[in-house]
Design a protein around this motif. Structure first.
Motif, PDB file in Angstrom:
ATOM      1  N   TYR A   1       0.826  -1.208   0.000  1.00 46.04           N
ATOM      2  CA  TYR A   1       0.000   0.000   0.000  1.00 46.04           C
ATOM      3  C   TYR A   1       0.865   1.264   0.000  1.00 46.04           C
ATOM      4  O   TYR A   1       0.559   2.239  -0.686  1.00 46.04           O
ATOM      5  N   SER A   2       1.935   1.238   0.770  1.00 42.56           N
ATOM      6  CA  SER A   2       2.766   2.430   0.928  1.00 42.56           C
ATOM      7  C   SER A   2       3.952   2.473  -0.036  1.00 42.56           C
ATOM      8  O   SER A   2       4.814   3.345   0.089  1.00 42.56           O
ATOM      9  N   ASP A   3       4.007   1.553  -0.983  1.00 40.34           N
ATOM     10  CA  ASP A   3       5.135   1.462  -1.905  1.00 40.34           C
ATOM     11  C   ASP A   3       4.845   2.255  -3.171  1.00 40.34           C
ATOM     12  O   ASP A   3       3.927   1.927  -3.924  1.00 40.34           O
ATOM     13  N   GLY A   4       5.618   3.300  -3.413  1.00 45.50           N
ATOM     14  CA  GLY A   4       5.429   4.095  -4.616  1.00 45.50           C
ATOM     15  C   GLY A   4       6.218   3.598  -5.810  1.00 45.50           C
ATOM     16  O   GLY A   4       5.889   3.912  -6.953  1.00 45.50           O
ATOM     17  N   LEU A   5       7.278   2.796  -5.573  1.00 42.92           N
ATOM     18  CA  LEU A   5       8.133   2.374  -6.672  1.00 42.92           C
ATOM     19  C   LEU A   5       7.427   1.458  -7.668  1.00 42.92           C
ATOM     20  O   LEU A   5       7.791   1.416  -8.853  1.00 42.92           O
ATOM     21  N   HIS A   6       6.431   0.694  -7.200  1.00 43.85           N
ATOM     22  CA  HIS A   6       5.797  -0.265  -8.105  1.00 43.85           C
ATOM     23  C   HIS A   6       4.716   0.367  -8.977  1.00 43.85           C
ATOM     24  O   HIS A   6       4.230  -0.271  -9.915  1.00 43.85           O
ATOM     25  N   ILE A   7       4.340   1.616  -8.706  1.00 43.53           N
ATOM     26  CA  ILE A   7       3.247   2.242  -9.455  1.00 43.53           C
ATOM     27  C   ILE A   7       3.534   2.271 -10.959  1.00 43.53           C
ATOM     28  O   ILE A   7       2.719   1.784 -11.760  1.00 43.53           O
TER      29      ILE A   7
ATOM     30  N   ALA B   1       3.675  -1.656 -12.265  1.00 42.70           N
ATOM     31  CA  ALA B   1       2.577  -2.618 -12.146  1.00 42.70           C
ATOM     32  C   ALA B   1       1.183  -2.014 -12.234  1.00 42.70           C
ATOM     33  O   ALA B   1       0.203  -2.758 -12.267  1.00 42.70           O
ATOM     34  N   HIS B   2       1.075  -0.699 -12.248  1.00 41.58           N
ATOM     35  CA  HIS B   2      -0.244  -0.051 -12.322  1.00 41.58           C
ATOM     36  C   HIS B   2      -0.287   0.919 -13.506  1.00 41.58           C
ATOM     37  O   HIS B   2      -0.186   2.139 -13.342  1.00 41.58           O
ATOM     38  N   PRO B   3      -0.456   0.409 -14.706  1.00 40.36           N
ATOM     39  CA  PRO B   3      -0.475   1.295 -15.878  1.00 40.36           C
ATOM     40  C   PRO B   3      -1.593   2.324 -15.825  1.00 40.36           C
ATOM     41  O   PRO B   3      -1.430   3.449 -16.310  1.00 40.36           O
TER      42      PRO B   3
END
Length: 389
Positions: free
Chosen positions: A201-207, A210-212
Motif C-alpha cells: 500500500y505504501s510502496d510508490g516504486l511499483h506504481i 505494475a499499475h499502468p
C-alpha cells in the motif's frame, strides 16, 4: 517524489536500508507477538458515526481473537465494549451490525443496557453475593476522529487525533464528519501476511511498473512520505485524456466540488495510519480500507466507501468510474502481494535491499525491529524462540 519527515540518523544501524526478513512473514511465534505488541495497542476503525445514527444501533469488529462492538446509548453517546457476556463468556450479538433495545446474552439471558450496565440476571437469588454493578460489559478504549469510530484493546500510545495532527489541514476540506456509507462493508480474504498488504500500500516504486492505469492518470506526480505514525501518498490527475475509457471518462466527468480548494479538485490523497488502517481520499468519495491479520499467512481486507450527499449525475458517474478504476488496481495489487508471499517461502530469500525512495517501508521495518527485536535476525530462529526470551 519521496520524503521522510523523521529523524534520519539511523544510518549507524547496519540494517537500515534492509527489509524485514522473510521468515517474519510466515512464522507463527512472530505472529503471536505481533498480535500483542502491534495490534492490541493500535487503533482500529469500526464504523462511522453515521452508520449508527439511532439509539440501539451497533456495529462490531472481530480481530486478533476479540469481538468489539460500538453502540449508541439512550443518551446519544457512543460506547465500546467487548462482545462478551460476563457470566460464561458467550458472545452476545452476532453479525457485523444491528439494532437492539437491550443487549441480551443468548446463552442464559443476562441482560445489559446500552450503556453496558448489567440489569437482568434470571434466577438472581441463586447467585449469592452477586454485585451487578461490577459485572457490566467490559469497556474498550474508543476515540471518534472526524466522525470515524476507532477502538483499541490496550490504552497505550498516541490518540488518533495526535497521529493525524500534521495532516489536519489537508483532511479538513473533505468534511469527514458529514460522510455517509456508499454500499456495505466488503470483506476480501487474502492468502498473505498482513505486512505484505501494508508494504504494498505504501510502496510508490511499483506504481509505474505494475499499475499502468494509475500511471496514465498521475504521470510522475505520485509522491510518498513517512511520518512517525502515518504514511502519506498523493497524486494529481493528468489533463491529457487517458487511452482507457474508464479513466478518460472519469477525467472528463468528475465535476467541480464546491467545498474543496482548487488544488484538491483533481487530487488523490492517501493516508495509512499505523499499522493497518487506510483512507483513500478522492474529490468524489473517501474509501476506507483495513487489513486484519488472521494467521501468519492469511489476512482479511475490510473496506467501504463513504460519500457526501451529491445527486449530480456527473458525480454518480464519477463514483462508478472510480470504482472501476480501483477494482482493477486492487486486482493488480492482489497478484503482486501473492507473488511476494509465495517468494518469501523460498530458502534463497532472506532480506532485500531498500531504495532511498522506499521511505515508508524503511520506516515500517525500523519500527517493527524496535518493537520485536528478533526481527533483526536474518534467519528464522529455532521453534520455541519466543518462549525462551
Amino acid at each position: 517524489m519521496a520524503t521522510l519527515s523523521l529523524d534520519q540518523s539511523r544510518n549507524d544501524d547496519p540494517l537500515e536500508g534492509w527489509s524485514l526478513p522473510a521468515w517474519t512473514y510466515h512464522d507463527q511465534e512472530f505472529f503471536e507477538l505481533e498480535k500483542e505488541r502491534v495490534f492490541a495497542s493500535s487503533w482500529q476503525v469500526v464504523c462511522h458515526e453515521s452508520d449508527i445514527p439511532n439509539t440501539g444501533d451497533w456495529h462490531g469488529l472481530d480481530y486478533i481473537g476479540e469481538s468489539v462492538i460500538v453502540v449508541r446509548g439512550k443518551d446519544g453517546q457512543v460506547r465500546a465494549f467487548t462482545n462478551v457476556c460476563r457470566h460464561r463468556g458467550s458472545r452476545i450479538v452476532d453479525g457485523s451490525s444491528g439494532c437492539a433495545k437491550k443487549l441480551v446474552c443468548p446463552y442464559h439471558a443476562w441482560v445489559y443496557e446500552l450503556d453496558g450496565k448489567l440489569t437482568g440476571v434470571p434466577d438472581s437469588p441463586s447467585y449469592p453475593g452477586l454485585d451487578k454493578s461490577r459485572h457490566g460489559l467490559a469497556p474498550v478504549s474508543m476515540e471518534i476522529w472526524r466522525g470515524f469510530i476507532f477502538v483499541r484493546l490496550k490504552d497505550e500510545g498516541p490518540s488518533v487525533a495526535n497521529m493525524m495532527a500534521p495532516y489536519e489541514a489537508m483532511v479538513a476540506p473533505y468534511r469527514f464528519e458529514e460522510l455517509k456509507a456508499l454500499g456495505r462493508v466488503t470483506m476480501r480474504p487474502r492468502d498473505v501476511n498482513w505486512k505484505n498488504i501494508g508494504d504494498n500500500y505504501s510502496d510508490g516504486l511499483h506504481i509505474p511498473v505494475a499499475h499502468p492505469g494509475l500511471t496514465r492518470l498521475f504521470g510522475k506526480s505520485y509522491g510518498v512520505e513517512a511520518s512517525t505514525h502515518v504514511d502519506r501518498m498523493w497524486g494529481d490527475m493528468e489533463e491529457r485524456p487517458s487511452d482507457n475509457w474508464s479513466e478518460r471518462f472519469y477525467q472528463r466527468l468528475l465535476p467541480p466540488v464546491p467545498h474543496l480548494p482548487e488544488a484538491n479538485q483533481r487530487h488523490w490523497l492517501y493516508f495509512k495510519l499505523w499499522p493497518n488502517v487506510a483512507f483513500d481520499i478522492y474529490p468524489d468519495q473517501v474509501d476506507f480500507m483495513q487489513w486484519l491479520p488472521i494467521s501468519p499467512t492469511t489476512s482479511l481486507i475490510r473496506e467501504i466507501s463513504y460519500v457526501l450527499d451529491d445527486d449530480r449525475r456527473e458525480m454518480r458517474a464519477a463514483r462508478y468510474l472510480n470504482w472501476r478504476i480501483n477494482r482493477l488496481v486492487n486486482a493488480e495489487d492482489t497478484a503482486l502481494i501473492t507473488r511476494v508471499q509465495e517468494g518469501m517461502s523460498s530458502r534463497s530469500f532472506s532480506m532485500g535491499p531498500l531504495s532511498d525512495k522506499e521511505v515508508c517501508l524503511r520506516h515500517f521495518c525500523a519500527r517493527m525491529r524496535d518493537i520485536i527485536p528478533e526481527a533483526r535476525l536474518e534467519q528464522q530462529p529455532e521453534r520455541g524462540w519466543s518462549y525462551a526470551r
